[in-house]
Design a protein around this motif. Structure first.
Motif, PDB file in Angstrom:
ATOM      1  N   TYR A  60       5.328 -14.590   8.170  1.00  0.00           N
ATOM      2  CA  TYR A  60       4.902 -14.535   6.771  1.00  0.00           C
ATOM      3  C   TYR A  60       6.085 -14.750   5.834  1.00  0.00           C
ATOM      4  O   TYR A  60       6.107 -14.245   4.720  1.00  0.00           O
ATOM      5  N   GLN A  61       7.062 -15.522   6.296  1.00  0.00           N
ATOM      6  CA  GLN A  61       8.292 -15.715   5.535  1.00  0.00           C
ATOM      7  C   GLN A  61       8.028 -16.270   4.136  1.00  0.00           C
ATOM      8  O   GLN A  61       8.506 -15.727   3.137  1.00  0.00           O
ATOM      9  N   ARG A  62       7.262 -17.348   4.050  1.00  0.00           N
ATOM     10  CA  ARG A  62       7.012 -17.970   2.747  1.00  0.00           C
ATOM     11  C   ARG A  62       6.264 -17.030   1.804  1.00  0.00           C
ATOM     12  O   ARG A  62       6.600 -16.914   0.623  1.00  0.00           O
ATOM     13  N   GLN A  63       5.234 -16.358   2.329  1.00  0.00           N
ATOM     14  CA  GLN A  63       4.446 -15.447   1.484  1.00  0.00           C
ATOM     15  C   GLN A  63       5.305 -14.293   0.963  1.00  0.00           C
ATOM     16  O   GLN A  63       5.188 -13.893  -0.200  1.00  0.00           O
ATOM     17  N   VAL A  64       6.144 -13.763   1.840  1.00  0.00           N
ATOM     18  CA  VAL A  64       6.997 -12.636   1.452  1.00  0.00           C
ATOM     19  C   VAL A  64       8.063 -13.094   0.448  1.00  0.00           C
ATOM     20  O   VAL A  64       8.353 -12.399  -0.529  1.00  0.00           O
ATOM     21  N   ALA A  79      13.762  -3.655   9.071  1.00  0.00           N
ATOM     22  CA  ALA A  79      14.749  -4.557   9.668  1.00  0.00           C
ATOM     23  C   ALA A  79      14.878  -5.872   8.924  1.00  0.00           C
ATOM     24  O   ALA A  79      15.733  -6.696   9.261  1.00  0.00           O
ATOM     25  N   GLY A  80      14.009  -6.104   7.919  1.00  0.00           N
ATOM     26  CA  GLY A  80      14.094  -7.351   7.168  1.00  0.00           C
ATOM     27  C   GLY A  80      13.241  -8.468   7.705  1.00  0.00           C
ATOM     28  O   GLY A  80      13.332  -9.600   7.234  1.00  0.00           O
ATOM     29  N   TYR A  81      12.387  -8.162   8.688  1.00  0.00           N
ATOM     30  CA  TYR A  81      11.546  -9.188   9.310  1.00  0.00           C
ATOM     31  C   TYR A  81      10.236  -9.333   8.536  1.00  0.00           C
ATOM     32  O   TYR A  81       9.548  -8.338   8.256  1.00  0.00           O
ATOM     33  N   ALA A  82       9.880 -10.556   8.179  1.00  0.00           N
ATOM     34  CA  ALA A  82       8.682 -10.822   7.374  1.00  0.00           C
ATOM     35  C   ALA A  82       7.457 -10.944   8.275  1.00  0.00           C
ATOM     36  O   ALA A  82       6.927 -12.031   8.500  1.00  0.00           O
ATOM     37  N   GLY A  83       6.995  -9.802   8.763  1.00  0.00           N
ATOM     38  CA  GLY A  83       5.835  -9.757   9.652  1.00  0.00           C
ATOM     39  C   GLY A  83       4.563  -9.370   8.913  1.00  0.00           C
ATOM     40  O   GLY A  83       4.562  -9.164   7.699  1.00  0.00           O
ATOM     41  N   PRO A  84       3.462  -9.231   9.641  1.00  0.00           N
ATOM     42  CA  PRO A  84       2.169  -8.947   9.004  1.00  0.00           C
ATOM     43  C   PRO A  84       2.111  -7.598   8.294  1.00  0.00           C
ATOM     44  O   PRO A  84       1.454  -7.470   7.266  1.00  0.00           O
ATOM     45  N   ILE A  85       2.786  -6.578   8.816  1.00  0.00           N
ATOM     46  CA  ILE A  85       2.749  -5.256   8.174  1.00  0.00           C
ATOM     47  C   ILE A  85       3.443  -5.319   6.815  1.00  0.00           C
ATOM     48  O   ILE A  85       2.965  -4.766   5.822  1.00  0.00           O
ATOM     49  N   THR A  86       4.564  -6.026   6.756  1.00  0.00           N
ATOM     50  CA  THR A  86       5.269  -6.181   5.481  1.00  0.00           C
ATOM     51  C   THR A  86       4.425  -6.962   4.489  1.00  0.00           C
ATOM     52  O   THR A  86       4.347  -6.607   3.298  1.00  0.00           O
ATOM     53  N   TYR A  87       3.765  -8.006   4.960  1.00  0.00           N
ATOM     54  CA  TYR A  87       2.923  -8.813   4.066  1.00  0.00           C
ATOM     55  C   TYR A  87       1.763  -7.991   3.519  1.00  0.00           C
ATOM     56  O   TYR A  87       1.456  -8.051   2.315  1.00  0.00           O
ATOM     57  N   ARG A  88       1.135  -7.188   4.376  1.00  0.00           N
ATOM     58  CA  ARG A  88       0.023  -6.356   3.904  1.00  0.00           C
ATOM     59  C   ARG A  88       0.521  -5.312   2.898  1.00  0.00           C
ATOM     60  O   ARG A  88      -0.168  -5.000   1.923  1.00  0.00           O
ATOM     61  N   ALA A 113       0.811  -5.228  -4.827  1.00  0.00           N
ATOM     62  CA  ALA A 113       0.402  -6.096  -5.932  1.00  0.00           C
ATOM     63  C   ALA A 113      -1.036  -5.855  -6.369  1.00  0.00           C
ATOM     64  O   ALA A 113      -1.473  -6.380  -7.378  1.00  0.00           O
ATOM     65  N   ALA A 114      -1.760  -5.061  -5.589  1.00  0.00           N
ATOM     66  CA  ALA A 114      -3.181  -4.860  -5.895  1.00  0.00           C
ATOM     67  C   ALA A 114      -3.352  -4.134  -7.219  1.00  0.00           C
ATOM     68  O   ALA A 114      -2.710  -3.129  -7.484  1.00  0.00           O
ATOM     69  N   GLY A 115      -4.215  -4.651  -8.035  1.00  0.00           N
ATOM     70  CA  GLY A 115      -4.527  -3.988  -9.287  1.00  0.00           C
ATOM     71  C   GLY A 115      -5.810  -3.189  -9.144  1.00  0.00           C
ATOM     72  O   GLY A 115      -6.462  -3.191  -8.108  1.00  0.00           O
ATOM     73  N   THR A 116      -6.174  -2.502 -10.181  1.00  0.00           N
ATOM     74  CA  THR A 116      -7.434  -1.772 -10.179  1.00  0.00           C
ATOM     75  C   THR A 116      -8.572  -2.786 -10.173  1.00  0.00           C
ATOM     76  O   THR A 116      -8.456  -3.877 -10.726  1.00  0.00           O
ATOM     77  N   ASP A 117      -9.670  -2.421  -9.540  1.00  0.00           N
ATOM     78  CA  ASP A 117     -10.771  -3.382  -9.403  1.00  0.00           C
ATOM     79  C   ASP A 117     -11.983  -3.011 -10.247  1.00  0.00           C
ATOM     80  O   ASP A 117     -13.052  -3.594 -10.105  1.00  0.00           O
ATOM     81  N   ARG A 139      -8.408  -0.967   0.658  1.00  0.00           N
ATOM     82  CA  ARG A 139      -7.103  -1.594   0.481  1.00  0.00           C
ATOM     83  C   ARG A 139      -5.951  -0.645   0.780  1.00  0.00           C
ATOM     84  O   ARG A 139      -4.784  -1.043   0.736  1.00  0.00           O
ATOM     85  N   GLN A 140      -6.264   0.640   1.029  1.00  0.00           N
ATOM     86  CA  GLN A 140      -5.249   1.658   1.297  1.00  0.00           C
ATOM     87  C   GLN A 140      -4.243   1.743   0.145  1.00  0.00           C
ATOM     88  O   GLN A 140      -3.022   1.676   0.327  1.00  0.00           O
ATOM     89  N   VAL A 141      -4.797   1.881  -1.067  1.00  0.00           N
ATOM     90  CA  VAL A 141      -3.971   2.042  -2.252  1.00  0.00           C
ATOM     91  C   VAL A 141      -4.532   3.166  -3.111  1.00  0.00           C
ATOM     92  O   VAL A 141      -5.708   3.534  -2.992  1.00  0.00           O
ATOM     93  N   SER A 142      -3.685   3.702  -3.974  1.00  0.00           N
ATOM     94  CA  SER A 142      -4.116   4.718  -4.929  1.00  0.00           C
ATOM     95  C   SER A 142      -3.369   4.510  -6.234  1.00  0.00           C
ATOM     96  O   SER A 142      -2.262   3.950  -6.251  1.00  0.00           O
ATOM     97  N   TRP A 143      -3.960   4.944  -7.339  1.00  0.00           N
ATOM     98  CA  TRP A 143      -3.309   4.885  -8.632  1.00  0.00           C
ATOM     99  C   TRP A 143      -3.895   5.982  -9.512  1.00  0.00           C
ATOM    100  O   TRP A 143      -4.915   6.583  -9.190  1.00  0.00           O
TER     101      TRP A 143
END
Length: 227
Positions: free
Chosen positions: A46-50, A83-92, A98-102, A119-123
């Motif tokens: 997920y290098q580009r996305q991250v 570790a700085g690796y752009a894997g799926p957990i980092t991307y999620r 970045a998720a806003g309120t819906d 989304r496993q987020v809270s605000w």
């Protein structure tokens, strides 16, 4: 000199040598450990996305600067290993950040903490205005799902310790039976999840502690993936 004296002296010499060898081993191992902490993770899937999400040059190739920036984000947001690796957990984690309120959380009750299990987020919001977050959270695992619905903060304890699981629960704010917001020291992204509580990073839990009061509303909705 008796045999006991000679044995005692020999033991003293061995102990002295051992006392020297161990510290030297630690000292000699230190450079290797320091080298191991260097940011040298390879290019992730997920290098580009991250890169795009973190405002880096988008070229899909890991650089030392990319690695340091990604690792800093991981450390700050509970992604392990950082570790700085752009894997799926980092991307999620970036997607959650970045998720806003819906628009699902009520806007007519004043100060309210919203928990989106999907989304496993809270605000926290006041009316329709977001005052903190969204931040990454970890809710209940399969079989211990965080219950949905509209609740109220009914008890707070800054230095609580669970009598059921014998673990520290700093900045606990209970809103549904034994379910509370509280901080954890481990990774927010670590599976499988909590025993129903809404786990948060220490900084976020502390912020919630300062923003919420007994009687404030908590709205939990959605469904955690895998439950």
């Amino acid at each position: 000199m008796s045999i006991f004296t000679r044995v005692g002296l020999r033991a003293g010499v061995v102990a002295a040598v051992t006392g020297v060898v161990v510290p030297l081993t630690v000292v000699l191992a230190a450079p290797a450990s320091a080298a191991g902490s260097a940011c040298n993770a390879g290019t992730g899937p997920y290098q580009r996305q991250v890169e795009k999400a973190l405002g880096l040059k988008v070229d899909g190739r890991q650089s030392a600067a990319d690695c340091r920036t990604i690792r800093a984000f991981q450390a700050e947001n509970g992604v392990r290993p950082a570790a700085g690796y752009a894997g799926p957990i980092t991307y999620r984690a970036l997607q959650r950040k970045a998720a806003g309120t819906d628009g699902t959380c009520p806007t007519d009750v004043g100060r309210i903490a919203c928990v989106d299990l999907g989304r496993q987020v809270s605000w926290i919001q006041d009316g329709a205005k977001t005052v903190y977050g969204p931040v990454a959270i970890r809710s209940g695992r399969d079989g211990y799902e965080t219950r949905t619905g509209l609740h109220k903060v009914y008890w707070r304890a800054q230095n609580h310790r669970s009598t059921i699981y014998d673990v520290e629960m700093p900045y606990s704010q209970f809103f549904d039976g034994g379910i509370a917001f509280h901080s954890i020291t481990g990774a927010i992204t670590a599976p499988p999840g909590s025993h129903g509580c809404v786990n948060m990073q220490p900084g976020d839990a502390k912020a919630y502690w300062g923003l919420l009061r007994t009687g404030d509303e908590v709205y939990v909705y959605g469904r955690k993936p895998g439950t």
